[in-house]
Design an enzyme around this catalytic site. Sequence first.
Site, PDB file in Angstrom:
ATOM      1  CG  ASP A   1      -8.592  -7.100  10.415  1.00 15.68           C
ATOM      2  OD1 ASP A   1      -8.072  -8.128   9.946  1.00 15.68           O
ATOM      3  OD2 ASP A   1      -8.670  -6.031   9.768  1.00 15.68           O
TER       4      ASP A   1
ATOM      5  CD1 TRP B   1      -0.879  -8.217   1.064  1.00 16.67           C
ATOM      6  CD2 TRP B   1      -3.016  -7.696   1.468  1.00 16.67           C
ATOM      7  NE1 TRP B   1      -1.103  -6.949   0.585  1.00 16.67           N
ATOM      8  CE2 TRP B   1      -2.403  -6.598   0.813  1.00 16.67           C
ATOM      9  CE3 TRP B   1      -4.359  -7.594   1.819  1.00 16.67           C
ATOM     10  CZ2 TRP B   1      -3.085  -5.424   0.507  1.00 16.67           C
ATOM     11  CZ3 TRP B   1      -5.052  -6.422   1.513  1.00 16.67           C
ATOM     12  CH2 TRP B   1      -4.415  -5.347   0.868  1.00 16.67           C
TER      13      TRP B   1
ATOM     14  CD  GLU C   1      -6.192  -1.045  10.803  1.00 14.16           C
ATOM     15  OE1 GLU C   1      -6.360  -2.174  11.354  1.00 14.16           O
ATOM     16  OE2 GLU C   1      -5.739  -0.901   9.657  1.00 14.16           O
TER      17      GLU C   1
ATOM     18  CD1 TRP D   1      -4.816  -6.810   8.956  1.00 15.72           C
ATOM     19  CD2 TRP D   1      -3.077  -5.537   9.534  1.00 15.72           C
ATOM     20  NE1 TRP D   1      -3.791  -7.097   8.084  1.00 15.72           N
ATOM     21  CE2 TRP D   1      -2.704  -6.330   8.415  1.00 15.72           C
ATOM     22  CE3 TRP D   1      -2.141  -4.660  10.071  1.00 15.72           C
ATOM     23  CZ2 TRP D   1      -1.442  -6.271   7.839  1.00 15.72           C
ATOM     24  CZ3 TRP D   1      -0.873  -4.587   9.496  1.00 15.72           C
ATOM     25  CH2 TRP D   1      -0.536  -5.383   8.399  1.00 15.72           C
TER      26      TRP D   1
ATOM     27  CD  GLU E   1      -2.924  -1.214   2.291  1.00 16.95           C
ATOM     28  OE1 GLU E   1      -4.040  -1.733   2.121  1.00 16.95           O
ATOM     29  OE2 GLU E   1      -2.563  -0.732   3.395  1.00 16.95           O
TER      30      GLU E   1
END
Length: 535
Positions: free
Chosen positions: A394, A367, A444, A442, A301
Amino acid sequence: MIPRPLTWTPGTGELVLDSGTTLAAPDELSDVLAWLQGALRPATGLPLRQAGHGTITLTLADELGAEAFELEVRAESATVRGGGPAGVFYGCQALVQLLPPQVYRRAPVPGVRWALPAVRVYDAPRFGWRGVMLDVARHFMPKHDVLRFIDLMAMHRLNTLHWHLTDDQGWRLEILRYPRLTEVGAWRHESQVGAVQEAPSDGRPHGGFYTQDDVREIVAYAAQRFITVVPEIESPGHVQAALAAYPQLGVSGRPLEVFTRWGINPNVLNVEESTVDFFTGVLDEVMQLFPSRWIGVGGDECPKDQWRADPRTRQRMAELGVSDEAGLQAWFMRRLDDHLTAAGRRLFGWDEILEGELAPGATIASWRGMTGAVAAARRGHDVVACPDDQVYLDYRQSESPDEPIPVAIPLSVEDVYAFDPVPPQLTPGEARHILGGQANIWTEHADSPRTVDYLAFPRLCAIAEALWSPAERDFSDFERRLPAHLHRLDALGVEYRHADGPRPWQRRPGVPGRPVTREQRAEHIARLVANIRTS
């Protein structure tokens, strides 16, 4: 038993543990013996002393694979044989699972009969890389909770912790030569609450980092449980925490704050030689702390907009003879790869790095579905499969509106149990490049260890069995065994998701998520992987 063993032959009778029960092991298994004593003593209250001829004997067997074991329990004694210390350790984990689930408690439990049923077990793993990616950059996890997570991994015979230590929202690893990375980069002044772009912030500072002494302790603790810690230092994107500490690393050089929002960030590293030197210096300290063969460098990313618009970057591309921005990222990754290779290590990166030319030793974390796994294996690169549509923990666990901050597609226990790291379109020769797989967590939207529990378990139990056991598996059989295993998690205090949905305190009413359908997800991923060469 989870993971399910290859063979299980019940015997007659049982072995009752009492004050006279002893343990025996050769010197090379002294650490495993000490672990077994530590696992059994708190709840049983038994001394379980070491003796020359023990009631429970640990031993090595050259004819077994390094992680394979045999466990035999008879009425008068028990033996754990392994091809190496790791195999003996996994046999000991299996032995503990034979006892009542109260054995996982940390203080004496009165009134329990500590009996092992007579049985003969043989087991060996299918894959060498059985992992979990744990993101501590978005939300910091205190050291004692990392150690607890490692224990839970070991219980499930997982052997690789991919530790995501840096990102836009925080730098979690002390680097002595660059102290501002943690003095500045380890803290943000608030955090986004929710998954949509317009989600509010909480106004609450968040941060933390691991000192180098912390890391040495965590790595050693993991090694005692036969878990390798693979660190990840993100580059050349997902770096705003580093840019906040050292603005000269960025394309603009302007001061920034540690990022307080989620999602892809436009701010990336510049490609000056001094920036390469900075990150190879970081990697030198990383390699001193982590003996892992693999060192993660990110590569995912990374927006190219700043490079495309910056005159100095265009000049730098001309100096390097690089024709486009994808080639520029490949050049940066190659410089890090050369540095790691010279030190005897291997670069580990996300599948975006397949969009450029890679050194032969690079290992790919696939991924974005399994396209990266196919492309990498066909190009001769080793692969760790972690497709988001199968093992991203997640992601929401059902269609229910009660799921906390629901993200992406639903992944149930049954969905993740079906995970197979080997793409069916690979030839046997290409499939040998699949090292194994891992789940990715993850954080977040996981702002506490108890939320990580909810996301991880029991789905991680299913993934552990998928990575350990043969490809031919029966979910109904796993589902039959799972309730007994949940009693073990109860004893350990794991706040897992129950089959009928989240408990009231596990919900996040009013906090928006970002659910998508599988069709929407497939269209999105197809666009993302369009630049990966498949042959």
